[in-house]
Design an enzyme around this catalytic site. Structure first.
Site, mmCIF file in Angstrom:
data_model
loop_
_atom_site.group_PDB
_atom_site.id
_atom_site.type_symbol
_atom_site.label_atom_id
_atom_site.label_comp_id
_atom_site.label_asym_id
_atom_site.label_seq_id
_atom_site.Cartn_x
_atom_site.Cartn_y
_atom_site.Cartn_z
ATOM 1 N N THR A 1 -96.430 16.264 36.619
ATOM 2 C CA THR A 1 -96.158 14.918 36.129
ATOM 3 C C THR A 1 -97.178 14.433 35.113
ATOM 4 O O THR A 1 -98.353 14.726 35.243
ATOM 5 C CB THR A 1 -96.194 13.957 37.327
ATOM 6 N N ARG B 1 -83.139 17.552 44.215
ATOM 7 C CA ARG B 1 -84.442 17.152 44.750
ATOM 8 C C ARG B 1 -85.063 16.062 43.899
ATOM 9 O O ARG B 1 -85.030 16.094 42.684
ATOM 10 C CB ARG B 1 -85.378 18.367 44.800
ATOM 11 N N GLY C 1 -88.720 13.838 43.540
ATOM 12 C CA GLY C 1 -90.110 13.756 43.954
ATOM 13 C C GLY C 1 -90.611 12.323 44.020
ATOM 14 O O GLY C 1 -89.842 11.376 44.136
ATOM 15 N N ASP C 2 -91.919 12.176 43.916
ATOM 16 C CA ASP C 2 -92.528 10.856 44.053
ATOM 17 C C ASP C 2 -92.496 10.035 42.769
ATOM 18 O O ASP C 2 -92.617 8.813 42.803
ATOM 19 C CB ASP C 2 -93.984 10.993 44.511
ATOM 20 N N GLY D 1 -98.610 16.162 41.520
ATOM 21 C CA GLY D 1 -98.689 17.207 42.532
ATOM 22 C C GLY D 1 -97.420 17.291 43.344
ATOM 23 O O GLY D 1 -96.338 16.958 42.867
ATOM 24 N N GLY E 1 -94.844 16.020 45.337
ATOM 25 C CA GLY E 1 -94.414 14.643 45.539
ATOM 26 C C GLY E 1 -94.019 14.297 46.953
ATOM 27 O O GLY E 1 -94.165 13.148 47.381
#
Length: 341
Positions: free
Chosen positions: A201, A229, A231-232, A253, A255
């Protein structure tokens, strides 16, 4: 008796006066935002070039929100940055799916998740924030919204990323690397320093000349992930959080681990309670390691923070996490300290 009443009245007035001074002192002793001292920070070495895009806005006394959007768009458009936007490595089925979020000083925020075919998901996220009653749009709905608002559809899978994906298919082993380090930089094949060297990211935080904060976060996610999927990065409070009273934070990293602890919000809350940015990031990482000590030995998560005074800092689980800074006096990449050495 009169003397006693006079003494009590005098003591009461003195007490009131001292209390008033104490209240005023407490109110005035809270940190004040530094104006006319803009700064932008972003994750990884490729933040160097992205920060220049942000500074095009900040250096002209522009708004932090405009700066972070303009900055991360540079990474989104660079095909050599294989974890963000155009040229991002695909999921296991060969689709480039993008996540992004943006947040301003007034808690306004917008995000997209699992967005395909749009080069600049950060701009779609901002439009969601400004034109809809929602915060997040996902998948086909996000694409429909983008196309209806003038964004052009394009194939984001470059020949290089397609080749890498086809090579991966030979084993189909899903094993995200902690960091990709120690590759020699070559101007001939890498116009963005750190482009293929560091991964994941790009999160960017900025404070403008008015002392207001904003942040942006954008990614193509973990390479060869399951289709769908998320992530964060698009999750407000996980991959990004901004609070003008305390500071802003972003993450990079794996997430899933950041989502479990609402990591960026946690970092901001540590700053609110008095921790400096680097210390706040360290506390969040220590808490993450405590939650899952075995798993954290083999994954990377890094946090980057900017407080409302313009101080910045980062911290990660593993060595290798870097962040770039640009202000009127600093233009540099820093290596964050880490839990494991």
């Amino acid at each position: 008796m009169a003397s006693r009443r006079k003494f009590i009245r005098s003591a009461a007035l003195t007490s009131f006066s001292l209390s008033s001074v104490d209240l005023l002192a407490g109110r005035n002793s809270s940190p004040q935002k530094i104006k006319n001292n803009p700064v932008v920070v972003s994750t990884w070495d490729y933040g160097i070039k992205a920060n220049v895009g942000a500074w095009d806005i900040l250096g002209k006394n522009g708004r932090a929100l405009d700066a972070v959007e303009n900055g991360v768009k540079i990474a989104e458009a660079d095909p050599l940055c294989q974890t963000v936007g155009y040229g991002g490595l695909p999921d296991r089925d060969g689709f480039v799916t993008l996540d992004a979020s943006i947040m301003d000083e007034a808690y306004n925020c917008g995000s997209v998740s699992c967005l395909q075919y749009i080069k600049h998901p950060i701009s779609v996220a901002r439009l969601i924030m400004e034109k809809t009653p929602h915060i997040m749009l996902a998948g086909e709905g996000a694409l429909q919204f983008a196309l209806a608002n003038g964004f052009e559809k394009m194939d984001l899978l470059t020949p290089k990323s397609r080749k890498d994906w086809m090579e991966w298919l030979k084993s189909s082993k899903y094993s995200p690397e902690i960091n990709i380090e120690n590759r020699k930089y070559s101007k001939e094949n890498d116009p963005m320093p750190g482009g293929p060297e560091n991964h994941d990211t790009i999160g960017m935080l900025a404070m403008d000349a008015s002392g207001n904060l904003s942040g942006a976060c954008t990614t193509s996610g973990l390479a060869y992930k399951m289709h769908g999927r998320v992530g964060d990065s698009p999750v407000i409070g996980a991959g990004l959080y901004v609070d003008n009273e305390a500071g802003a934070a972003t993450s990079s990293g794996v997430g899933e681990e950041v989502i479990r602890m609402v990591g960026s919000h946690l970092v901001v809350e540590y700053m609110r309670s008095g921790s400096a940015p680097a210390a706040a990031c360290k506390k969040a990482v220590e808490r993450l390691v405590k939650m899952n000590p075995v798993k954290c030995k083999s994954i990377q998560v890094g946090f980057l923070a900017l407080d409302n005074q313009g101080n910045y800092g980062g911290y990660s689980i593993q060595p290798g996490f870097t962040y770039a800074v640009k202000s009127q006096t600093v233009e540099q990449v820093f290596k964050a300290d880490s839990f494991y050495k």
